[in-house]
Write a protein that holds these residues in place. Structure first.
Motif, mmCIF file in Angstrom:
data_model
loop_
_atom_site.group_PDB
_atom_site.id
_atom_site.type_symbol
_atom_site.label_atom_id
_atom_site.label_comp_id
_atom_site.label_asym_id
_atom_site.label_seq_id
_atom_site.Cartn_x
_atom_site.Cartn_y
_atom_site.Cartn_z
ATOM 1 N N THR A 1 0.853 -1.191 0.000
ATOM 2 C CA THR A 1 0.000 0.000 0.000
ATOM 3 C C THR A 1 0.888 1.240 0.000
ATOM 4 O O THR A 1 2.098 1.146 0.229
ATOM 5 C CB THR A 1 -0.926 0.025 1.222
ATOM 6 N N THR A 2 0.297 2.380 -0.249
ATOM 7 C CA THR A 2 1.073 3.608 -0.372
ATOM 8 C C THR A 2 0.589 4.671 0.603
ATOM 9 O O THR A 2 -0.567 4.668 1.025
ATOM 10 C CB THR A 2 0.978 4.169 -1.796
ATOM 11 N N THR A 3 1.492 5.569 0.931
ATOM 12 C CA THR A 3 1.142 6.764 1.690
ATOM 13 C C THR A 3 0.707 7.875 0.747
ATOM 14 O O THR A 3 -0.237 8.615 1.029
ATOM 15 C CB THR A 3 2.349 7.236 2.532
ATOM 16 N N LEU A 4 1.394 7.963 -0.384
ATOM 17 C CA LEU A 4 1.048 8.929 -1.431
ATOM 18 C C LEU A 4 1.073 8.219 -2.780
ATOM 19 O O LEU A 4 1.875 7.311 -3.011
ATOM 20 C CB LEU A 4 2.054 10.087 -1.464
ATOM 21 N N GLY A 5 0.197 8.661 -3.690
ATOM 22 C CA GLY A 5 0.246 8.175 -5.062
ATOM 23 C C GLY A 5 -0.045 6.698 -5.209
ATOM 24 O O GLY A 5 -0.856 6.122 -4.485
ATOM 25 N N PHE B 1 13.429 10.947 -13.707
ATOM 26 C CA PHE B 1 12.416 9.974 -13.302
ATOM 27 C C PHE B 1 11.301 10.724 -12.573
ATOM 28 O O PHE B 1 11.567 11.622 -11.769
ATOM 29 C CB PHE B 1 13.002 8.912 -12.368
ATOM 30 N N ILE B 2 10.068 10.346 -12.854
ATOM 31 C CA ILE B 2 8.906 10.979 -12.230
ATOM 32 C C ILE B 2 8.476 10.149 -11.022
ATOM 33 O O ILE B 2 8.290 8.936 -11.115
ATOM 34 C CB ILE B 2 7.746 11.110 -13.224
ATOM 35 N N VAL B 3 8.291 10.829 -9.884
ATOM 36 C CA VAL B 3 7.824 10.159 -8.671
ATOM 37 C C VAL B 3 6.324 9.901 -8.802
ATOM 38 O O VAL B 3 5.540 10.836 -9.014
ATOM 39 C CB VAL B 3 8.104 11.017 -7.426
ATOM 40 N N VAL B 4 5.921 8.645 -8.694
ATOM 41 C CA VAL B 4 4.495 8.302 -8.808
ATOM 42 C C VAL B 4 3.892 7.883 -7.467
ATOM 43 O O VAL B 4 2.665 7.753 -7.366
ATOM 44 C CB VAL B 4 4.278 7.181 -9.846
ATOM 45 N N GLY B 5 4.718 7.649 -6.456
ATOM 46 C CA GLY B 5 4.140 7.244 -5.174
ATOM 47 C C GLY B 5 5.182 7.098 -4.093
ATOM 48 O O GLY B 5 6.396 7.120 -4.340
ATOM 49 N N VAL B 6 4.681 6.957 -2.853
ATOM 50 C CA VAL B 6 5.502 6.719 -1.665
ATOM 51 C C VAL B 6 4.889 5.535 -0.925
ATOM 52 O O VAL B 6 3.680 5.515 -0.666
ATOM 53 C CB VAL B 6 5.545 7.952 -0.743
ATOM 54 N N THR B 7 5.678 4.546 -0.606
ATOM 55 C CA THR B 7 5.144 3.341 0.031
ATOM 56 C C THR B 7 4.717 3.615 1.464
ATOM 57 O O THR B 7 5.104 4.615 2.076
ATOM 58 C CB THR B 7 6.190 2.211 0.036
ATOM 59 N N ALA B 8 3.919 2.691 2.005
ATOM 60 C CA ALA B 8 3.479 2.771 3.402
ATOM 61 C C ALA B 8 4.674 2.542 4.328
ATOM 62 O O ALA B 8 5.670 1.911 3.936
ATOM 63 C CB ALA B 8 2.387 1.745 3.670
ATOM 64 N N PRO B 9 4.604 3.015 5.570
ATOM 65 C CA PRO B 9 5.757 2.889 6.484
ATOM 66 C C PRO B 9 6.187 1.454 6.750
ATOM 67 O O PRO B 9 7.364 1.188 6.978
ATOM 68 C CB PRO B 9 5.259 3.551 7.775
ATOM 69 N N ASP B 10 5.243 0.497 6.734
ATOM 70 C CA ASP B 10 5.575 -0.876 7.100
ATOM 71 C C ASP B 10 6.017 -1.731 5.924
ATOM 72 O O ASP B 10 6.295 -2.921 6.091
ATOM 73 C CB ASP B 10 4.378 -1.542 7.777
ATOM 74 N N PHE B 11 6.111 -1.159 4.733
ATOM 75 C CA PHE B 11 6.484 -1.962 3.567
ATOM 76 C C PHE B 11 7.989 -1.894 3.345
ATOM 77 O O PHE B 11 8.563 -0.827 3.172
ATOM 78 C CB PHE B 11 5.758 -1.473 2.312
ATOM 79 N N THR B 12 8.630 -3.070 3.356
ATOM 80 C CA THR B 12 10.061 -3.158 3.094
ATOM 81 C C THR B 12 10.378 -4.029 1.887
ATOM 82 O O THR B 12 11.544 -4.190 1.542
ATOM 83 C CB THR B 12 10.797 -3.730 4.319
#
Length: 442
Positions: free
Chosen positions: A226-230, A276-287
């Motif tokens: 899941t993502t925090t953004l995007g 490179f275009i930023v399309v998202g930021v992952t959730a804190p718990d995703f590694t």
């Protein structure tokens, strides 16, 4: 001389005995309690402790039951607690045993301290080693549907393990799609990051090295990210080499480098002189599937833009691609492994002898690679054996200490048995003391 008769009559309340019989029992038990009180004083107990010990023995229903049985010329019945059922007796007796055991341990602080320290060392060492083994070897990756995720490796006849080339991965993915959804990633590489936007929208010309992992388009979907953004990467981002220069930022890197900028999606980063275009930021718990999350992820199709040397997307001799898969619903691991092994046996025809003699095997994924896992299994096996031996020695030492202590309590046990305590009741009392020691040791 203390007057024990009121306490004894209170215990006998409700039995409705004949006056003569009641008087005899009261007299016998009163003398017994007085003797017990004197013995406790002689052994070093304070008057208050001696009084409490005598009352504790009086509260033991076995003593009263034994005296009744002696007068009736019958075998002593089970311990009697007037007005209570069997279950209440058992719970009450256990509570009495624990209280009495605690008092006995408090009277022998040196013995208690030595036993607790000895057991704590043995238990602590085992707990520490098992915690490491559990984290590294036993716990699955914290990912969605983790039981259906497997890792693919090529195993040679000498049991050596290897990864796959990108062309072999695509062949396996396309032909085994009815059994398993394959996804892949190259190891994270260090890439220069320059002209990066800051929180204010300006650019920072100072370059830094960042870790970039190249993954297939279905990587995030397979792992339930899941993502925090995007958004995350999709299959559409990973179809044509060099066409979709997009990147997903790791949550930690986004916080550290960009100060959790909420407007980060849509901005441009320059990686190795490539925008490179930023399309998202992952959730804190995703590694992901690594030991820790990389700074960012890009599609596999962008790997040639950031790599040097030969194009890894077309080189069949390149075996750097880590391939994993998510089993289809209702498909067993054995069935998927057989299907993949058959497909690879066809792909390896005409290839090197090493590949022709290799087969596809499946592993449960962990944060360690299978070869790292095997090495850690050997090390942890030795470590677990060593700490188990330490615990065994600790238990043996404690057993010797308890046997030595029992030698000094022979008179106490003999007196209690002679006065009516059953052997089962004595065993339960000693077990309660052992339980207290184990609990204090952790």
């Amino acid at each position: 001389m203390l007057d024990w008769k009121p306490e004894i009559r209170k215990q006998m309340d409700g039995l409705k005995l004949e006056p003569a019989r009641e008087a005899e029992i009261v007299e016998e038990l009163s003398q017994h309690l007085e003797d017990r009180y004197a013995e406790s004083l002689a052994s070093g107990a304070t008057p208050e402790e001696a009084y409490l010990l005598a009352l504790a023995e009086l509260s033991d229903g076995a003593l009263l039951a034994r005296e009744l049985g002696r007068i009736e010329r019958l075998a002593p019945p089970e311990p009697i607690v007037p007005g209570a059922n069997g279950r209440s007796n058992m719970i009450g007796d256990l509570w009495q045993d624990l209280r009495y055991g605690l008092r006995m341990l408090r009277k022998n602080p040196a013995f208690t301290l030595v036993v607790v320290i000895t057991l704590s060392l043995g238990i602590g060492a085992n707990t520490a080693i098992f915690s490491v083994v559990n984290t590294a070897l036993l716990q699955p990756l914290p990912i969605k549907d983790g039981a259906r995720i497997v890792e693919l490796r090529l195993q040679s006849q000498q049991n050596a393990l290897a990864d796959f080339s990108y062309p072999d991965f695509t062949e396996l993915r396309d032909r085994a799609g009815d059994s398993i959804d394959l996804f892949a990633n190259y190891p994270a590489v260090s890439v220069s990051l320059g002209a990066a936007p800051t929180i204010t929208g300006a650019t920072d010309e100072e370059e830094e090295r960042v870790g970039v992992m190249h993954v297939s388009g279905n990587y995030f979907a397979a792992l339930g990210a899941t993502t925090t953004l995007g958004r995350t990467l999709t299959a559409a981002d990973d179809r044509t080499p060099g066409v979709h220069p997009v990147v997903v930022l790791g949550h930690g890197f986004w916080q550290r480098r960009f100060g959790s900028d909420p407007a980060m999606v849509g901005k441009t980063l320059v990686l190795k002189s490539q925008p490179f275009i930023v399309v998202g930021v992952t959730a804190p718990d995703f590694t992901g599937v690594g030991k820790r999350a990389p700074d960012m992820w890009t599609p596999l199709m962008m790997f040639p833009k950031l790599s040097t040397g030969k194009d890894p997307l077309i080189e069949r001799d390149s075996s750097l691609l880590r391939v994993m898969g998510k089993l289809k619903s209702g498909v067993s691991r054995q069935r998927a492994e057989g299907r993949l092994a058959f497909i690879f046996s066809q792909l390896s025809q005409g290839r090197s002898e090493l590949l022709r003699n290799s087969r596809v095997v499946l592993f449960s994924p962990t944060r360690l690679r299978p070869e790292e896992r095997k090495m850690l299994e050997r090390i942890s096996g030795v470590a677990l054996g060593a700490v188990a031996l330490v615990l065994l020695i600790a238990c043996a030492n404690v057993a010797n200490l308890m046997l030595a202590r029992m030698a000094t309590r022979q008179r106490e046990v003999a007196v209690r048995l002679a006065l009516g305590a059953s052997r089962v009741r004595m065993i339960r009392q000693l077990f309660a003391e052992s339980l207290l020691l184990a609990g204090l040791s952790g």
